[in-house]
Design a protein around this motif. Structure first.
Motif, mmCIF file in Angstrom:
data_model
loop_
_atom_site.group_PDB
_atom_site.id
_atom_site.type_symbol
_atom_site.label_atom_id
_atom_site.label_comp_id
_atom_site.label_asym_id
_atom_site.label_seq_id
_atom_site.Cartn_x
_atom_site.Cartn_y
_atom_site.Cartn_z
ATOM 1 N N ARG A 155 0.835 -1.203 0.000
ATOM 2 C CA ARG A 155 0.000 0.000 0.000
ATOM 3 C C ARG A 155 0.868 1.250 0.000
ATOM 4 N N ASP A 156 1.900 1.263 0.838
ATOM 5 C CA ASP A 156 2.782 2.427 0.924
ATOM 6 C C ASP A 156 3.556 2.616 -0.386
ATOM 7 N N LEU A 157 4.049 1.536 -0.945
ATOM 8 C CA LEU A 157 4.783 1.611 -2.209
ATOM 9 C C LEU A 157 3.881 2.142 -3.324
ATOM 10 N N THR A 158 2.659 1.641 -3.387
ATOM 11 C CA THR A 158 1.707 2.092 -4.406
ATOM 12 C C THR A 158 1.370 3.563 -4.213
ATOM 13 N N ARG A 159 1.085 3.955 -2.994
ATOM 14 C CA ARG A 159 0.739 5.356 -2.716
ATOM 15 C C ARG A 159 1.886 6.281 -3.118
ATOM 16 N N ARG A 160 3.112 5.930 -2.740
ATOM 17 C CA ARG A 160 4.252 6.780 -3.080
ATOM 18 C C ARG A 160 4.465 6.866 -4.595
ATOM 19 N N ALA A 161 4.272 5.736 -5.288
ATOM 20 C CA ALA A 161 4.483 5.715 -6.736
ATOM 21 C C ALA A 161 3.370 6.436 -7.492
ATOM 22 N N MET A 162 2.158 6.394 -6.983
ATOM 23 C CA MET A 162 1.005 6.874 -7.744
ATOM 24 C C MET A 162 0.451 8.226 -7.298
ATOM 25 N N MET A 163 0.881 8.724 -6.151
ATOM 26 C CA MET A 163 0.252 9.941 -5.616
ATOM 27 C C MET A 163 0.359 11.130 -6.574
ATOM 28 N N ARG A 164 1.476 11.245 -7.274
ATOM 29 C CA ARG A 164 1.603 12.377 -8.211
ATOM 30 C C ARG A 164 0.519 12.316 -9.287
ATOM 31 N N TYR A 165 0.156 11.106 -9.722
ATOM 32 C CA TYR A 165 -0.891 10.957 -10.743
ATOM 33 C C TYR A 165 -2.271 11.211 -10.143
ATOM 34 N N TYR A 166 -2.470 10.785 -8.907
ATOM 35 C CA TYR A 166 -3.737 11.068 -8.232
ATOM 36 C C TYR A 166 -3.938 12.573 -8.119
ATOM 37 N N HIS A 167 -2.883 13.299 -7.782
ATOM 38 C CA HIS A 167 -2.973 14.766 -7.704
ATOM 39 C C HIS A 167 -3.203 15.370 -9.084
ATOM 40 N N GLU A 168 -2.436 14.911 -10.057
ATOM 41 C CA GLU A 168 -2.544 15.450 -11.413
ATOM 42 C C GLU A 168 -3.962 15.323 -11.977
ATOM 43 N N PHE A 169 -4.592 14.187 -11.711
ATOM 44 C CA PHE A 169 -5.930 13.937 -12.270
ATOM 45 C C PHE A 169 -7.042 14.169 -11.248
ATOM 46 N N ASP A 170 -6.687 14.780 -10.121
ATOM 47 C CA ASP A 170 -7.654 15.147 -9.083
ATOM 48 C C ASP A 170 -8.463 13.941 -8.603
ATOM 49 N N LEU A 171 -7.764 12.859 -8.308
ATOM 50 C CA LEU A 171 -8.390 11.648 -7.804
ATOM 51 C C LEU A 171 -8.095 11.503 -6.321
ATOM 52 N N LEU A 172 -8.951 10.794 -5.625
ATOM 53 C CA LEU A 172 -8.814 10.599 -4.189
ATOM 54 C C LEU A 172 -8.210 9.232 -3.904
ATOM 55 N N TRP A 173 -7.102 9.201 -3.176
ATOM 56 C CA TRP A 173 -6.490 7.942 -2.745
ATOM 57 C C TRP A 173 -7.262 7.449 -1.525
ATOM 58 N N ILE A 174 -7.724 6.215 -1.556
ATOM 59 C CA ILE A 174 -8.495 5.641 -0.453
ATOM 60 C C ILE A 174 -7.784 4.374 0.033
ATOM 61 N N GLU A 175 -7.227 4.461 1.222
ATOM 62 C CA GLU A 175 -6.483 3.338 1.799
ATOM 63 C C GLU A 175 -7.342 2.070 1.864
ATOM 64 N N GLU A 176 -8.599 2.226 2.308
ATOM 65 C CA GLU A 176 -9.485 1.072 2.470
ATOM 66 C C GLU A 176 -9.741 0.370 1.139
#
Length: 143
Positions: free
Chosen positions: A17-38
């Protein structure tokens, strides 16, 4: 020892989860998406989870699912220190072999439009099959 994929037990969920969040967060921000841990944790329970391992060192993980037509790469993330040295390409070839062993004609994935990993996927035989405002759907024929 060559690169291998080994089953990821639940003890690796937080790592993945941490690896995915760190790798993908820039794209989530770029496309205005919400990261949901659950949501990640729920998907962890129903997908196949594999660690990318070399010489007993965990380099990353991949998450898979399948239907009658395709093996789907849901996640494929490597530690930053392991990127750019061919590991991702090796994992893609292992997964293509798995799709063939499972008698599945396609290997599929979805990638953010701005993710430079698209170049790797194209080099490894993937073709774009469609897109929306955020993602490109890609597939590779097996066999």
């Amino acid at each position: 020892m060559p690169l291998q994929l080994t089953p990821a037990t639940d003890q690796y969920c937080a790592f993945a989860r941490d690896l995915t969040r760190r790798a993908m967060m820039r794209y989530y921000h770029e496309f205005d998406l919400l990261w949901i841990e659950e949501a990640f944790d729920q998907a962890w329970r129903w997908r196949e989870q594999w660690l990318v391992v070399e010489d007993d060192k965990v380099l990353g993980f991949c998450s898979l699912s399948q239907d009658r037509q395709a093996l789907y790469i849901r996640e494929l993330h490597l530690l930053e220190s392991e990127r750019g040295r061919g590991v991702g390409g090796q994992v893609l070839e292992l997964l293509a072999a798995w799709a063939d062993e499972r008698r599945l004609p396609l290997l599929r994935l979805t990638v953010f439009k701005s993710n430079p990993a698209q170049a790797l996927y194209r080099r490894r035989g993937f073709e774009a099959m469609g897109e929306d405002e955020c993602f490109v759907r890609m597939q590779r024929a097996i066999g």
